[in-house]
Design a protein around this motif. Sequence first.
Motif, PDB file in Angstrom:
ATOM      1  N   THR A 128       2.760   0.114  -4.413  1.00  0.00           N
ATOM      2  CA  THR A 128       1.827   1.028  -5.658  1.00  0.00           C
ATOM      3  C   THR A 128       1.228  -0.014  -6.295  1.00  0.00           C
ATOM      4  O   THR A 128       0.030   0.232  -6.950  1.00  0.00           O
ATOM      5  CB  THR A 128       3.274   1.401  -6.467  1.00  0.00           C
ATOM      6  OG1 THR A 128       4.028   2.537  -5.657  1.00  0.00           O
ATOM      7  CG2 THR A 128       2.642   2.471  -7.656  1.00  0.00           C
ATOM      8  N   GLU A 129       1.799  -1.058  -6.588  1.00  0.00           N
ATOM      9  CA  GLU A 129       1.026  -2.240  -7.319  1.00  0.00           C
ATOM     10  C   GLU A 129      -0.143  -2.408  -6.688  1.00  0.00           C
ATOM     11  O   GLU A 129      -1.552  -2.634  -7.212  1.00  0.00           O
ATOM     12  CB  GLU A 129       1.769  -3.446  -7.333  1.00  0.00           C
ATOM     13  CG  GLU A 129       1.106  -4.483  -8.348  1.00  0.00           C
ATOM     14  CD  GLU A 129       2.300  -5.824  -8.425  1.00  0.00           C
ATOM     15  OE1 GLU A 129       1.431  -6.978  -8.272  1.00  0.00           O
ATOM     16  OE2 GLU A 129       3.435  -5.766  -8.552  1.00  0.00           O
ATOM     17  N   LYS A 130      -0.188  -2.851  -5.245  1.00  0.00           N
ATOM     18  CA  LYS A 130      -1.328  -3.121  -4.725  1.00  0.00           C
ATOM     19  C   LYS A 130      -2.247  -1.943  -4.511  1.00  0.00           C
ATOM     20  O   LYS A 130      -3.650  -2.041  -4.868  1.00  0.00           O
ATOM     21  CB  LYS A 130      -1.162  -3.417  -3.176  1.00  0.00           C
ATOM     22  CG  LYS A 130      -0.399  -4.533  -3.045  1.00  0.00           C
ATOM     23  CD  LYS A 130       0.065  -4.860  -1.621  1.00  0.00           C
ATOM     24  CE  LYS A 130       0.892  -6.235  -1.343  1.00  0.00           C
ATOM     25  NZ  LYS A 130       1.546  -6.303   0.113  1.00  0.00           N
ATOM     26  N   MET A 131      -1.920  -0.633  -4.664  1.00  0.00           N
ATOM     27  CA  MET A 131      -2.638   0.551  -4.568  1.00  0.00           C
ATOM     28  C   MET A 131      -3.394   0.779  -5.865  1.00  0.00           C
ATOM     29  O   MET A 131      -4.448   0.966  -6.034  1.00  0.00           O
ATOM     30  CB  MET A 131      -1.890   1.719  -4.398  1.00  0.00           C
ATOM     31  CG  MET A 131      -2.865   3.152  -4.284  1.00  0.00           C
ATOM     32  SD  MET A 131      -1.726   4.434  -3.961  1.00  0.00           S
ATOM     33  CE  MET A 131      -0.649   4.706  -5.398  1.00  0.00           C
ATOM     34  N   LEU A 132      -2.512   0.362  -6.977  1.00  0.00           N
ATOM     35  CA  LEU A 132      -3.254   0.520  -8.200  1.00  0.00           C
ATOM     36  C   LEU A 132      -4.008  -0.537  -8.468  1.00  0.00           C
ATOM     37  O   LEU A 132      -5.417  -0.045  -9.042  1.00  0.00           O
ATOM     38  CB  LEU A 132      -2.046   0.619  -9.465  1.00  0.00           C
ATOM     39  CG  LEU A 132      -1.258   1.798  -9.736  1.00  0.00           C
ATOM     40  CD1 LEU A 132      -0.281   1.412 -10.723  1.00  0.00           C
ATOM     41  CD2 LEU A 132      -2.311   2.829 -10.721  1.00  0.00           C
ATOM     42  N   ASN A 133      -3.886  -1.545  -7.942  1.00  0.00           N
ATOM     43  CA  ASN A 133      -4.979  -2.691  -8.206  1.00  0.00           C
ATOM     44  C   ASN A 133      -6.075  -2.586  -7.621  1.00  0.00           C
ATOM     45  O   ASN A 133      -7.185  -2.848  -8.215  1.00  0.00           O
ATOM     46  CB  ASN A 133      -4.198  -4.028  -7.641  1.00  0.00           C
ATOM     47  CG  ASN A 133      -5.089  -5.349  -8.060  1.00  0.00           C
ATOM     48  OD1 ASN A 133      -5.038  -5.655  -9.308  1.00  0.00           O
ATOM     49  ND2 ASN A 133      -5.390  -6.009  -7.004  1.00  0.00           N
ATOM     50  N   TYR A 134      -6.046  -1.767  -6.322  1.00  0.00           N
ATOM     51  CA  TYR A 134      -7.407  -1.381  -5.464  1.00  0.00           C
ATOM     52  C   TYR A 134      -8.108  -0.451  -6.452  1.00  0.00           C
ATOM     53  O   TYR A 134      -9.339  -0.564  -6.619  1.00  0.00           O
ATOM     54  CB  TYR A 134      -6.930  -0.758  -4.431  1.00  0.00           C
ATOM     55  CG  TYR A 134      -8.039  -0.456  -3.620  1.00  0.00           C
ATOM     56  CD1 TYR A 134      -8.845  -1.162  -2.617  1.00  0.00           C
ATOM     57  CD2 TYR A 134      -8.123   0.839  -3.519  1.00  0.00           C
ATOM     58  CE1 TYR A 134      -9.968  -0.817  -1.913  1.00  0.00           C
ATOM     59  CE2 TYR A 134      -9.523   1.557  -2.801  1.00  0.00           C
ATOM     60  CZ  TYR A 134     -10.142   0.510  -2.012  1.00  0.00           C
ATOM     61  OH  TYR A 134     -11.283   1.144  -1.337  1.00  0.00           O
ATOM     62  N   PHE A 135      -7.387   0.512  -6.832  1.00  0.00           N
ATOM     63  CA  PHE A 135      -8.114   1.752  -7.640  1.00  0.00           C
ATOM     64  C   PHE A 135      -8.797   0.957  -9.043  1.00  0.00           C
ATOM     65  O   PHE A 135      -9.840   1.532  -9.300  1.00  0.00           O
ATOM     66  CB  PHE A 135      -7.152   2.991  -7.738  1.00  0.00           C
ATOM     67  CG  PHE A 135      -6.969   3.687  -6.599  1.00  0.00           C
ATOM     68  CD1 PHE A 135      -7.914   3.761  -5.713  1.00  0.00           C
ATOM     69  CD2 PHE A 135      -5.558   4.362  -6.384  1.00  0.00           C
ATOM     70  CE1 PHE A 135      -7.704   4.779  -4.318  1.00  0.00           C
ATOM     71  CE2 PHE A 135      -5.364   4.898  -5.359  1.00  0.00           C
ATOM     72  CZ  PHE A 135      -6.401   5.059  -4.259  1.00  0.00           C
ATOM     73  N   VAL A 136      -7.955   0.607  -9.634  1.00  0.00           N
ATOM     74  CA  VAL A 136      -8.473   0.080 -10.973  1.00  0.00           C
ATOM     75  C   VAL A 136      -9.503  -0.925 -11.066  1.00  0.00           C
ATOM     76  O   VAL A 136     -10.900  -0.848 -11.542  1.00  0.00           O
ATOM     77  CB  VAL A 136      -7.410  -0.957 -11.713  1.00  0.00           C
ATOM     78  CG1 VAL A 136      -7.805  -1.515 -13.149  1.00  0.00           C
ATOM     79  CG2 VAL A 136      -6.403   0.356 -12.342  1.00  0.00           C
TER      80      VAL A 136
END
Length: 339
Positions: free
Chosen positions: A76-84
């Motif tokens: 989730t952290e990696k996904m959020l980081n990518y989107f932000v």
Amino acid sequence: MARADIGIDLGTANVLVYVDGKGIVLEEPSVVAIEKRTNSVLAVGEEARKMIGRTPGNIVAIRPLRDGVISDYDVTEKMLNYFVNKVVDKKGFGRFFMPRIMVCVPTGVTEVEKRAVEEATRQAGAREVYIIEEPIAAAIGAGVDISKPNGSMVIDIGGGTADIAVISLGGAVVSESIKVGGDRFDEAIVRYMRKQHNLLIGERSAEKIKVEIGTAYKRKEEKSMKISGRNLVTGLPLSITINSSEMLEALDECAEQIVLTTLAVLEKTPPELAADISDAGIIMTGGGSLLYGLNTRIEERTGIKVIVANEPMSCVAKGTGSALGSLDMLETGGTFKRR
């Protein structure tokens, strides 16, 4: 330095990102493709979704959120980081821009689950993080003035949960969250096809059936479609034609759970607010609200008109972003605590 607030609808099925003054700037599936040996991210969002059910052994496509909450923190952290980062880069805010971010969560999540969302969002580059419950954000995004002492009822049906709340003076007076949403609709269709037709289909096929001929109320005109899968008896590929009456049977239990929860919330609603809801009607948001006939079924059982919001899939994201302009009112209403 450029400054803008960001609202994130961190959904089980999709992530939507709203930027203040820009509107919805990103909408992608909540899926991450990981290379298992190195634990490296190969793809995120739509590109990763295309890999579901099609990956070789060394690659796994993960949906890191289940039932509206984080099931895999690191992914989730990696996904959020990518989107932000994608949003910040696309909008030209600059490398060192750290936005204020409001993230929505389902009603009734625990403090531990809220802190997991908050920490993942901070790691993704947020300067300040705020958490808001989905039905509050959905109401704001649907254009409801929740600051007034009037009762408003919202049914938000996302990928993982259905959140039902009566809102007044910036907070939820009565609310319930059940783990029934788009994913459960898809699972119900997969089970039905296996049981009734000995046909194994994937989740993408189930979603296509749901969108095209799925129904929660008897259609005036029968619809049908051809679907392909694997025959569980022969093990060979098979195509059959199914109709909307079958989907009414397949989705009946899920739809009934949403109806019963709506009735339960209404039973707990103070009479003055119930009178307001009777006059104004019930608002439905989220992708699940687009299931054919679900609004009609709820309206028939409650005796209250049910309105599907304009652009129901983006209401939560819009409301999440807009809520950052009303922090004091929302804090007074008990919607969130500053962290």
